[in-house]
Motif scaffolding. Structure first.
Motif, PDB file in Angstrom:
ATOM      1  N   LEU A  14    -144.193 -45.321  32.190  1.00 31.19           N
ATOM      2  CA  LEU A  14    -144.180 -43.860  32.268  1.00 31.19           C
ATOM      3  C   LEU A  14    -145.294 -43.256  31.426  1.00 31.19           C
ATOM      4  CD1 LEU A  14    -140.344 -43.089  32.080  1.00 31.19           C
ATOM      5  CD2 LEU A  14    -141.844 -42.881  34.074  1.00 31.19           C
ATOM      6  N   SER A  15    -145.487 -43.770  30.224  1.00 31.56           N
ATOM      7  CA  SER A  15    -146.551 -43.241  29.368  1.00 31.56           C
ATOM      8  C   SER A  15    -147.924 -43.489  29.976  1.00 31.56           C
ATOM      9  CB  SER A  15    -146.468 -43.875  27.975  1.00 31.56           C
ATOM     10  OG  SER A  15    -146.673 -45.279  28.051  1.00 31.56           O
ATOM     11  N   LEU A  16    -148.093 -44.641  30.641  1.00 27.86           N
ATOM     12  CA  LEU A  16    -149.363 -44.931  31.300  1.00 27.86           C
ATOM     13  C   LEU A  16    -149.590 -43.973  32.460  1.00 27.86           C
ATOM     14  CD1 LEU A  16    -151.725 -47.031  31.266  1.00 27.86           C
ATOM     15  CD2 LEU A  16    -150.465 -48.272  33.020  1.00 27.86           C
ATOM     16  N   LEU A  17    -148.530 -43.697  33.235  1.00 22.61           N
ATOM     17  CA  LEU A  17    -148.639 -42.773  34.366  1.00 22.61           C
ATOM     18  C   LEU A  17    -148.977 -41.367  33.903  1.00 22.61           C
ATOM     19  CD1 LEU A  17    -148.328 -42.237  37.398  1.00 22.61           C
ATOM     20  CD2 LEU A  17    -145.881 -41.882  37.010  1.00 22.61           C
ATOM     21  N   SER A  19    -150.462 -40.539  31.071  1.00 21.34           N
ATOM     22  CA  SER A  19    -151.816 -40.550  30.508  1.00 21.34           C
ATOM     23  C   SER A  19    -152.881 -40.552  31.592  1.00 21.34           C
ATOM     24  CB  SER A  19    -151.990 -41.772  29.600  1.00 21.34           C
ATOM     25  OG  SER A  19    -151.073 -41.749  28.532  1.00 21.34           O
ATOM     26  N   SER A  20    -152.574 -41.155  32.747  1.00 20.68           N
ATOM     27  CA  SER A  20    -153.557 -41.183  33.833  1.00 20.68           C
ATOM     28  C   SER A  20    -153.798 -39.805  34.429  1.00 20.68           C
ATOM     29  CB  SER A  20    -153.089 -42.141  34.931  1.00 20.68           C
ATOM     30  OG  SER A  20    -151.959 -41.621  35.612  1.00 20.68           O
ATOM     31  N   LYS A  44    -157.637 -35.419  38.607  1.00 25.95           N
ATOM     32  CA  LYS A  44    -159.090 -35.595  38.558  1.00 25.95           C
ATOM     33  C   LYS A  44    -159.476 -37.047  38.270  1.00 25.95           C
ATOM     34  CE  LYS A  44    -160.283 -30.871  37.213  1.00 25.95           C
ATOM     35  NZ  LYS A  44    -160.913 -29.991  36.175  1.00 25.95           N
ATOM     36  N   ASN A  45    -158.680 -37.727  37.427  1.00 23.89           N
ATOM     37  CA  ASN A  45    -158.990 -39.120  37.118  1.00 23.89           C
ATOM     38  C   ASN A  45    -158.911 -40.000  38.358  1.00 23.89           C
ATOM     39  OD1 ASN A  45    -159.303 -38.421  34.435  1.00 23.89           O
ATOM     40  ND2 ASN A  45    -157.249 -39.071  33.835  1.00 23.89           N
ATOM     41  N   TYR A  46    -157.921 -39.725  39.213  1.00 23.60           N
ATOM     42  CA  TYR A  46    -157.781 -40.509  40.440  1.00 23.60           C
ATOM     43  C   TYR A  46    -158.884 -40.165  41.438  1.00 23.60           C
ATOM     44  CZ  TYR A  46    -153.240 -42.090  38.785  1.00 23.60           C
ATOM     45  OH  TYR A  46    -152.239 -42.677  38.064  1.00 23.60           O
ATOM     46  N   ILE A  47    -159.258 -38.880  41.494  1.00 19.49           N
ATOM     47  CA  ILE A  47    -160.367 -38.485  42.373  1.00 19.49           C
ATOM     48  C   ILE A  47    -161.655 -39.169  41.932  1.00 19.49           C
ATOM     49  CG2 ILE A  47    -161.796 -36.545  43.126  1.00 19.49           C
ATOM     50  CD1 ILE A  47    -159.323 -34.767  42.923  1.00 19.49           C
ATOM     51  N   ASN A  48    -161.880 -39.204  40.616  1.00 29.30           N
ATOM     52  CA  ASN A  48    -163.065 -39.868  40.081  1.00 29.30           C
ATOM     53  C   ASN A  48    -163.025 -41.369  40.358  1.00 29.30           C
ATOM     54  OD1 ASN A  48    -165.507 -40.118  38.561  1.00 29.30           O
ATOM     55  ND2 ASN A  48    -164.296 -40.774  36.803  1.00 29.30           N
ATOM     56  N   MET A  49    -161.832 -41.951  40.293  1.00 27.77           N
ATOM     57  CA  MET A  49    -161.706 -43.382  40.535  1.00 27.77           C
ATOM     58  C   MET A  49    -162.023 -43.728  41.992  1.00 27.77           C
ATOM     59  SD  MET A  49    -158.398 -45.825  39.939  1.00 27.77           S
ATOM     60  CE  MET A  49    -157.559 -45.062  41.330  1.00 27.77           C
ATOM     61  N   ALA A 233    -156.310 -44.680  34.957  1.00 30.30           N
ATOM     62  CA  ALA A 233    -155.902 -44.520  36.359  1.00 30.30           C
ATOM     63  C   ALA A 233    -155.961 -45.851  37.094  1.00 30.30           C
ATOM     64  CB  ALA A 233    -156.796 -43.493  37.052  1.00 30.30           C
ATOM     65  N   GLY A 234    -156.987 -46.645  36.787  1.00 30.88           N
ATOM     66  CA  GLY A 234    -157.097 -47.965  37.411  1.00 30.88           C
ATOM     67  C   GLY A 234    -155.978 -48.889  36.998  1.00 30.88           C
ATOM     68  N   SER A 235    -155.504 -48.764  35.760  1.00 31.96           N
ATOM     69  CA  SER A 235    -154.390 -49.588  35.293  1.00 31.96           C
ATOM     70  C   SER A 235    -153.103 -49.242  36.041  1.00 31.96           C
ATOM     71  CB  SER A 235    -154.191 -49.393  33.789  1.00 31.96           C
ATOM     72  OG  SER A 235    -155.339 -49.800  33.077  1.00 31.96           O
TER      73      SER A 235
END
Length: 264
Positions: A14-17, A19-20, A44-49, A233-235
């Motif tokens: 959950l914390s990783l999600l 933070s992404s 935005k992090n996922y769009i950048n990824m 986001a990649g993690s």
């Protein structure tokens, strides 16, 4: 109490999600936490990824290919070896099984140097084969399949032989379907091991385009800058194949536990 334990187990994910979905600058400032800054969350992090992630998707495909081949080949060869050690009587059977147990007790770090020398002699460095080959006959899988095959009804083998079935036919048509729960359990374990494997691919892979996800993501942390947006986001995306793998095989795994409970 089980709900509390489940929350503690899932809290890192959950914390990783969370933070992404946070900006990189805010992530560097406050680190990875369970606090949800609602006004700062974005995709935005996922769009950048998806648009500017460099070799991320190459690493992703590499990991999918290596893990998929490792699972298929490991289940195929390890199940045949374990089955043979369980149901056939031949000279040297116990010696081979003892060798399997001895290798099972040896840490991989000790075997890594001779394996690396072997891959170098075969000219397989920086190749998918170098990552897959040492993993396709895993001692733990052989031991697991042997223990499972010991409990299979031998009467079915005799009936199949009387019907003219070959030994390979007995295994693939009669015994392998009965071993589906063991295949499911080992597919999950071997898949997790291969997907998360970091040390051995790091040793034998050289070029950036050949890296697997664990190695590739580690390269995003450098003394000259950290690409946290793609890293976090990649993690999160890295977890998806593991969840899919479990969902595919869980019913076979659970049915195996149920059958074992009925027999007991």
């Amino acid at each position: 109490m089980m709900a509390i334990i489940a929350f503690l187990a899932i809290s890192p994910l959950l914390s990783l999600l969370i933070s992404s979905l946070r900006p990189s600058a805010e992530l560097i400032r406050n680190g990875i936490t369970l606090t949800i800054p609602w006004n700062e969350l974005s995709i935005k992090n996922y769009i950048n990824m998806f648009t500017n992630a460099g070799n991320y998707w190459t690493w992703y495909l590499n990991s999918l290919l290596i893990s998929g081949l490792t699972i298929v080949l490991s289940l195929f060869f390890s199940s045949m070896v374990g089955y043979a050690l369980a149901v056939y009587k031949f000279k040297g059977q116990q010696f081979i099984f003892i060798l399997v147990l001895l290798i099972l007790m040896v840490p991989f770090e000790i075997l890594m140097l001779p394996l690396y020398q072997l891959m170098t002699a075969l000219g397989m460095i920086d190749n998918y084969i170098a990552v897959i080959l040492p993993m396709i006959v895993a001692p733990v899988a052989i031991f697991f399949f042997r223990q499972y095959a010991i409990g299979l009804p031998k009467e079915l083998m005799e009936s199949a032989r009387m019907d003219g079935c070959t030994e390979y036919g007995i295994f693939f048509k009669v015994m392998a379907p009965l071993m589906l729960p063991s295949f499911a359990a080992m597919a999950i374990l071997q898949g997790l091991g291969s997907w998360n494997n970091f040390l051995w691919p790091l040793v034998v892979l050289r070029s950036n385009t050949m890296f697997t996800l664990p190695i590739g993501l580690s390269t995003l942390l450098t003394p000259y800058g950290n690409n946290y947006d793609v890293l976090i986001a990649g993690s999160v995306m890295t977890v998806l194949p593991v969840i899919v793998l479990f969902l595919i095989f869980q019913r076979y795994f659970i049915s195996g536990l149920a059958v074992g409970g009925v027999k007991g």
